[in-house]
Design a protein around this motif. Structure first.
Motif, short mmCIF file in Angstrom:
data_model
loop_
_atom_site.label_atom_id
_atom_site.label_comp_id
_atom_site.label_asym_id
_atom_site.label_seq_id
_atom_site.Cartn_x
_atom_site.Cartn_y
_atom_site.Cartn_z
N ARG A 199 0.83 -1.21 0.00
CA ARG A 199 0.00 0.00 0.00
C ARG A 199 0.87 1.26 0.00
O ARG A 199 0.57 2.22 -0.72
CB ARG A 199 -0.92 0.00 1.22
CG ARG A 199 -1.80 1.24 1.35
CD ARG A 199 -2.62 1.49 0.10
NE ARG A 199 -3.45 2.68 0.24
CZ ARG A 199 -4.00 3.31 -0.79
NH1 ARG A 199 -3.80 2.86 -2.03
NH2 ARG A 199 -4.74 4.37 -0.59
N ALA A 200 1.94 1.26 0.78
CA ALA A 200 2.83 2.42 0.81
C ALA A 200 3.44 2.67 -0.57
O ALA A 200 3.54 3.82 -1.01
CB ALA A 200 3.93 2.21 1.85
N LEU A 243 4.37 5.59 -5.66
CA LEU A 243 4.85 5.44 -7.04
C LEU A 243 3.86 6.02 -8.05
O LEU A 243 2.67 6.16 -7.76
CB LEU A 243 5.08 3.96 -7.34
CG LEU A 243 6.26 3.31 -6.64
CD1 LEU A 243 6.23 1.80 -6.85
CD2 LEU A 243 7.58 3.89 -7.14
N PRO A 244 4.35 6.32 -9.27
CA PRO A 244 3.44 6.73 -10.33
C PRO A 244 2.49 5.59 -10.71
O PRO A 244 2.67 4.44 -10.29
CB PRO A 244 4.38 7.06 -11.50
CG PRO A 244 5.74 7.18 -10.91
CD PRO A 244 5.75 6.31 -9.69
N ALA A 247 7.07 -4.98 -8.73
CA ALA A 247 6.70 -5.71 -9.94
C ALA A 247 5.25 -6.21 -9.84
O ALA A 247 4.50 -6.19 -10.84
CB ALA A 247 7.65 -6.89 -10.16
N GLU A 248 4.84 -6.66 -8.66
CA GLU A 248 3.46 -7.11 -8.45
C GLU A 248 2.46 -6.00 -8.75
O GLU A 248 1.34 -6.27 -9.21
CB GLU A 248 3.26 -7.57 -7.01
CG GLU A 248 3.76 -8.94 -6.68
CD GLU A 248 3.46 -9.29 -5.23
OE1 GLU A 248 2.52 -8.71 -4.65
OE2 GLU A 248 4.17 -10.15 -4.68
N LEU A 249 2.86 -4.76 -8.49
CA LEU A 249 1.98 -3.62 -8.73
C LEU A 249 1.90 -3.25 -10.20
O LEU A 249 1.19 -2.31 -10.56
CB LEU A 249 2.44 -2.41 -7.91
CG LEU A 249 2.28 -2.55 -6.38
CD1 LEU A 249 2.94 -1.38 -5.67
CD2 LEU A 249 0.80 -2.64 -6.01
N GLY A 250 2.64 -3.96 -11.04
CA GLY A 250 2.52 -3.77 -12.48
C GLY A 250 3.58 -2.91 -13.12
O GLY A 250 3.44 -2.50 -14.27
N HIS A 251 4.69 -2.65 -12.39
CA HIS A 251 5.75 -1.80 -12.91
C HIS A 251 6.87 -2.62 -13.54
O HIS A 251 7.05 -3.81 -13.24
CB HIS A 251 6.32 -0.92 -11.80
CG HIS A 251 5.31 0.00 -11.19
ND1 HIS A 251 4.76 1.07 -11.88
CD2 HIS A 251 4.72 0.01 -9.96
CE1 HIS A 251 3.90 1.70 -11.10
NE2 HIS A 251 3.86 1.08 -9.93
N ALA A 252 7.64 -1.96 -14.40
CA ALA A 252 8.84 -2.57 -15.00
C ALA A 252 10.01 -2.21 -14.11
O ALA A 252 10.38 -1.04 -13.99
CB ALA A 252 9.05 -2.04 -16.40
#
Length: 246
Positions: free
Chosen positions: A37-38, A43-44, A65-70
């Motif tokens: 959550r933090a 992050l963007p 990475a789990e949040l969908g970022h590269a």
């Protein structure tokens, strides 16, 4: 031995025990949820190109990475990176791992640069922060996840002494394999306030500095320790967010 060689050797030696400590591996579901959550707030929006500096055993990189970022994950220690790669492989996460110094990040540009508990370990925080800004796109973001590692308040030394005694009683090992080298002249080591971190960020040319407490993370880590170790070992943790000049 050069300071960076000393630091690299220390973290290589620490890799085998680093994840044993509460607050390092982020393997607990509650703690992972608090960190996730933090990161989501700091992050963007995905998909962003994120550089995780000082990734260690890769716990934060996996959450990002789990949040969908590269994610590109940088670390000085090959021992730490070996464990991070193993975690990524087990999770099926596509993370680019880079061996190198925090002060010499891989070429960008990145949408965000993140670090957790790393900036206090570098000999020159301002030049390091400038290097991170140089690989961040205009308007990109800096996310520092740090803490008042020297403690907060007048009774820190007393609380730490009591905690050390209880840890011996409980048979709880230290957070690391050994004491950190004490001859490295690290400006942010033992900071008892976010102020010196904020000053370094501003001096490095980052803009629009924001500060927030990570109270959920603090609580999640403390709940893993037997009472009263959690309160005795309490350290304020916070996120410092800033933007690269547009």
């Amino acid at each position: 031995m050069e300071p960076h060689d000393t630091i690299q050797q220390w973290w290589d030696d620490d890799a085998s025990v680093y994840d044993d400590s509460a607050g390092h591996a982020i393997s607990d579901l509650v703690e992972a949820a608090a960190w996730r959550r933090a990161l989501e707030v700091a992050l963007p929006e995905p998909v962003a190109r994120v550089l995780d500096v000082g990734t260690g055993t890769g716990s934060l990189a996996l959450l990002i990475a789990e949040l969908g970022h590269a994610v590109t994950a940088l670390d000085l220690s090959e021992g730490m990176l070996a464990r991070a790669r193993a975690k990524a492989d087990a999770a099926g996460a596509s993370i680019v791992f880079v061996h190198g110094r925090a002060e010499e990040p891989p070429a960008g540009s990145f949408d965000a640069v993140v670090e957790r508990h790393v900036l206090w370990t570098v000999p020159d925080p301002v030049s390091t922060l400038r290097a991170w800004r140089s690989v961040t796109r205009p308007g990109g973001r800096l996310v520092l996840l740090e803490g008042s590692w020297g403690g907060d308040g007048p009774f820190v030394a007393l609380a730490d002494a009591a905690a050390q005694m209880l840890e011996r009683v409980y048979g709880i090992a230290g957070h690391h394999h050994a004491e950190y080298p004490n001859d490295l002249a690290l400006p942010l080591e033992g900071a008892s306030s976010p102020a010196p971190f904020l000053e370094a960020v501003a001096d490095a040319g980052w803009e629009r500095l924001r500060l927030g407490r990570l109270r959920d993370v603090e609580w999640a880590i403390e709940r893993r320790l037997p009472f009263p170790l959690g309160p005795l070992r309490h350290r304020p943790r916070y996120a410092i967010i800033a933007d690269a000049p547009a």
